[in-house]
Design a protein around this motif. Sequence first.
Motif, mmCIF file in Angstrom:
data_model
loop_
_atom_site.group_PDB
_atom_site.id
_atom_site.type_symbol
_atom_site.label_atom_id
_atom_site.label_comp_id
_atom_site.label_asym_id
_atom_site.label_seq_id
_atom_site.Cartn_x
_atom_site.Cartn_y
_atom_site.Cartn_z
ATOM 1 N N ARG A 1 27.181 26.005 -12.129
ATOM 2 C CA ARG A 1 27.807 24.716 -11.877
ATOM 3 C C ARG A 1 29.225 24.734 -12.431
ATOM 4 O O ARG A 1 29.493 25.327 -13.473
ATOM 5 C CB ARG A 1 26.992 23.598 -12.542
ATOM 6 C CG ARG A 1 27.458 22.192 -12.214
ATOM 7 C CD ARG A 1 26.681 21.168 -13.026
ATOM 8 N NE ARG A 1 27.194 19.824 -12.798
ATOM 9 C CZ ARG A 1 26.994 18.805 -13.619
ATOM 10 N NH1 ARG A 1 26.307 18.991 -14.736
ATOM 11 N NH2 ARG A 1 27.484 17.615 -13.351
ATOM 12 N N THR B 1 20.327 24.354 -9.769
ATOM 13 C CA THR B 1 20.500 25.048 -8.498
ATOM 14 C C THR B 1 19.764 26.376 -8.639
ATOM 15 O O THR B 1 19.159 26.650 -9.680
ATOM 16 C CB THR B 1 21.986 25.331 -8.190
ATOM 17 O OG1 THR B 1 22.566 25.991 -9.322
ATOM 18 C CG2 THR B 1 22.751 24.049 -7.917
ATOM 19 N N GLU C 1 20.927 25.281 -2.935
ATOM 20 C CA GLU C 1 21.040 23.892 -3.371
ATOM 21 C C GLU C 1 19.904 23.101 -2.729
ATOM 22 O O GLU C 1 19.277 23.559 -1.775
ATOM 23 C CB GLU C 1 22.375 23.284 -2.928
ATOM 24 C CG GLU C 1 23.605 23.928 -3.529
ATOM 25 C CD GLU C 1 24.901 23.413 -2.913
ATOM 26 O OE1 GLU C 1 25.907 23.363 -3.626
ATOM 27 O OE2 GLU C 1 24.884 23.073 -1.700
ATOM 28 N N ASP C 2 19.638 21.904 -3.265
ATOM 29 C CA ASP C 2 18.714 20.968 -2.628
ATOM 30 C C ASP C 2 17.325 21.585 -2.430
ATOM 31 O O ASP C 2 16.674 21.370 -1.412
ATOM 32 C CB ASP C 2 19.281 20.518 -1.269
ATOM 33 C CG ASP C 2 18.560 19.302 -0.709
ATOM 34 O OD1 ASP C 2 18.214 18.398 -1.497
ATOM 35 O OD2 ASP C 2 18.356 19.240 0.528
ATOM 36 N N ASP D 1 21.636 24.912 1.666
ATOM 37 C CA ASP D 1 22.779 24.220 1.077
ATOM 38 C C ASP D 1 22.560 22.721 1.170
ATOM 39 O O ASP D 1 21.826 22.239 2.047
ATOM 40 C CB ASP D 1 24.076 24.609 1.802
ATOM 41 C CG ASP D 1 24.377 26.088 1.675
ATOM 42 O OD1 ASP D 1 24.517 26.564 0.543
ATOM 43 O OD2 ASP D 1 24.441 26.769 2.724
ATOM 44 N N CYS D 2 23.217 21.989 0.321
ATOM 45 C CA CYS D 2 23.049 20.544 0.310
ATOM 46 C C CYS D 2 23.595 19.933 1.597
ATOM 47 O O CYS D 2 24.763 20.145 1.938
ATOM 48 C CB CYS D 2 23.758 19.940 -0.903
ATOM 49 S SG CYS D 2 23.575 18.151 -0.995
ATOM 50 N N TYR E 1 21.977 19.773 -8.462
ATOM 51 C CA TYR E 1 23.437 19.810 -8.529
ATOM 52 C C TYR E 1 23.996 20.612 -7.358
ATOM 53 O O TYR E 1 23.272 21.054 -6.472
ATOM 54 C CB TYR E 1 23.888 20.438 -9.855
ATOM 55 C CG TYR E 1 23.668 19.590 -11.072
ATOM 56 C CD1 TYR E 1 23.707 18.203 -11.012
ATOM 57 C CD2 TYR E 1 23.426 20.176 -12.312
ATOM 58 C CE1 TYR E 1 23.520 17.428 -12.141
ATOM 59 C CE2 TYR E 1 23.236 19.402 -13.452
ATOM 60 C CZ TYR E 1 23.285 18.032 -13.361
ATOM 61 O OH TYR E 1 23.094 17.273 -14.476
ATOM 62 N N ARG E 2 25.318 20.823 -7.409
ATOM 63 C CA ARG E 2 26.003 21.634 -6.396
ATOM 64 C C ARG E 2 26.515 22.918 -7.031
ATOM 65 O O ARG E 2 26.918 22.941 -8.197
ATOM 66 C CB ARG E 2 27.160 20.840 -5.780
ATOM 67 C CG ARG E 2 26.684 19.596 -5.044
ATOM 68 C CD ARG E 2 27.845 18.798 -4.482
ATOM 69 N NE ARG E 2 27.382 17.523 -3.959
ATOM 70 C CZ ARG E 2 26.901 17.343 -2.739
ATOM 71 N NH1 ARG E 2 26.843 18.364 -1.896
ATOM 72 N NH2 ARG E 2 26.495 16.148 -2.340
ATOM 73 N N ASP F 1 28.937 15.021 -7.153
ATOM 74 C CA ASP F 1 28.693 16.254 -7.899
ATOM 75 C C ASP F 1 27.221 16.623 -7.890
ATOM 76 O O ASP F 1 26.838 17.650 -8.439
ATOM 77 C CB ASP F 1 29.187 16.126 -9.345
ATOM 78 C CG ASP F 1 28.421 15.062 -10.123
ATOM 79 O OD1 ASP F 1 27.975 14.069 -9.507
ATOM 80 O OD2 ASP F 1 28.277 15.206 -11.351
ATOM 81 N N ARG F 2 26.385 15.781 -7.277
ATOM 82 C CA ARG F 2 24.963 16.050 -7.183
ATOM 83 C C ARG F 2 24.519 15.970 -5.729
ATOM 84 O O ARG F 2 25.108 15.268 -4.913
ATOM 85 C CB ARG F 2 24.141 15.048 -8.003
ATOM 86 C CG ARG F 2 24.370 15.112 -9.498
ATOM 87 C CD ARG F 2 23.449 14.157 -10.227
ATOM 88 N NE ARG F 2 23.702 14.164 -11.666
ATOM 89 C CZ ARG F 2 23.026 13.437 -12.545
ATOM 90 N NH1 ARG F 2 22.041 12.640 -12.119
ATOM 91 N NH2 ARG F 2 23.323 13.491 -13.825
ATOM 92 N N CYS F 3 23.448 16.681 -5.443
ATOM 93 C CA CYS F 3 22.838 16.587 -4.123
ATOM 94 C C CYS F 3 21.691 15.581 -4.129
ATOM 95 O O CYS F 3 21.450 14.888 -3.160
ATOM 96 C CB CYS F 3 22.330 17.950 -3.686
ATOM 97 S SG CYS F 3 21.695 17.967 -1.999
#
Length: 457
Positions: A317, A348, A387-388, A441-442, A372-373, A453-455
């Motif tokens: 991050r 992540t 992510e996600d 990915d998000c 997060y991303r 800044d978050r998914c």
Amino acid sequence: MISRGKRQWLLLAAMMVAAGAVGAAPVAEPNTQVPAGSRHYAASSFPDRIVASPAQDAGSGFAVAWRTAPLPFVPRLELAIAGDSPDMGQVQQLTARSRALQSENGSSQHHRVDLTGLLPDTLYAYRVQGQDTWSAWHHFRTAASADQPLTLLYFGDTQNKNLSHVSRVIRQGWQTAPDARLALFAGDLVSGGDGQDDSEWGEWFAAAGALLPGMAVAPAAGNHEYFEEFEDTPQERRVLGGHWPVSFALPGNGAANATSTTYWFDYQAVRVVVLDGTSALDLGTARTQAKWLDGVLAASRQPWNIVVVHQPLYPLRAERDNTVLAEQVQPVLRRHHVDLVLQGHDHTYGRRGDDRGALPQYISSVAGPKQYRLSAQARATMQPVAEDTQLFQVLRIHQGRLHYEARTATGRLYDAFQISRDDAGKKQFSELREGRIGQRDCPRAASPKGRDDRCWE
């Protein structure tokens, strides 16, 4: 003619529209399922929060922690070799050591029994005492010899919405690897710090369910196991929360100044060493932990060595600075040819080799819904990344091979590799790409609370 499956899909869609679900903006759930003012997780006369952890030599012992309301006597644990009859046969009784805890749910008493001198690879039955009652009988098998196969589970941060969201990941992990004997948690088991600590711990124990008393559970402390004392003052400092020292019966063989949050144990062919990254970064114990780690790894005669630490040595991050931890610990990891460094913290997924070779493999993962991303640096230096995605990891070790898989909450294969070890101790790393799903990915510009800044929250 509309097929049966199509009709069912249309009916479900109509129901969702009627309920206002289709097109509705995503809503962040509360951190626990406990209604305001509820003391659902208050301690009672019945023993709960039962969890087993490995002894330093997991083949000859384990330890058990549990909780009750304050008792007017010293409780016991009963132990027997498990059999097929309801007659438990010869039962050994052991007296617990107890400590009190005060929380938003009132007073509780936490108990611990260390079981030593046991037979290796033997199934034991045990139960723990409450007030005028006992727990169920639980089964626990001690570790086998180093040449026997071992399956273990590794979970990144659970932290938030444990009962609602994390429980499915733990269940899927156990369904995927029903032969798992050891579970490693990379810290931030709960969020903490918001006046709901005990209810959060209650939901963590509820989420993990029967895994905890029947498997060797080895957690790392994360930054959320600490709280900020004297926050926003010159005296602000990190203090370990009251639940951590009483909730687990850990080996107690750790580094000076971090004895309750660092430890090591041998489980069959593996030496596992658990560090405290928060203490290293915020309380100045990085050098002490590195020196202790050096000694523990130097004394290891195991073919495989795994280190668990909450904060990643290679952050995923943006705006993370774990330099002090990396500077002190990484040279030790390299010197002793550690195989894996299992981490969490950044919410992540990412994996990479060391700057100087394939090993150690540094892995960061997340089991909980807080997502997060990835930073641009992580995307450029790690493969695969995600992510996600809620994940769990399965490690299988046998006959000179360490096989690693990362799987999603639904059990799909996301990452895999193998390390092979020859008779001379030389190791070879191999990527295993067959069957992996594509990169995740998000898909959202912002989280349900509007944070870019978050998914997900």
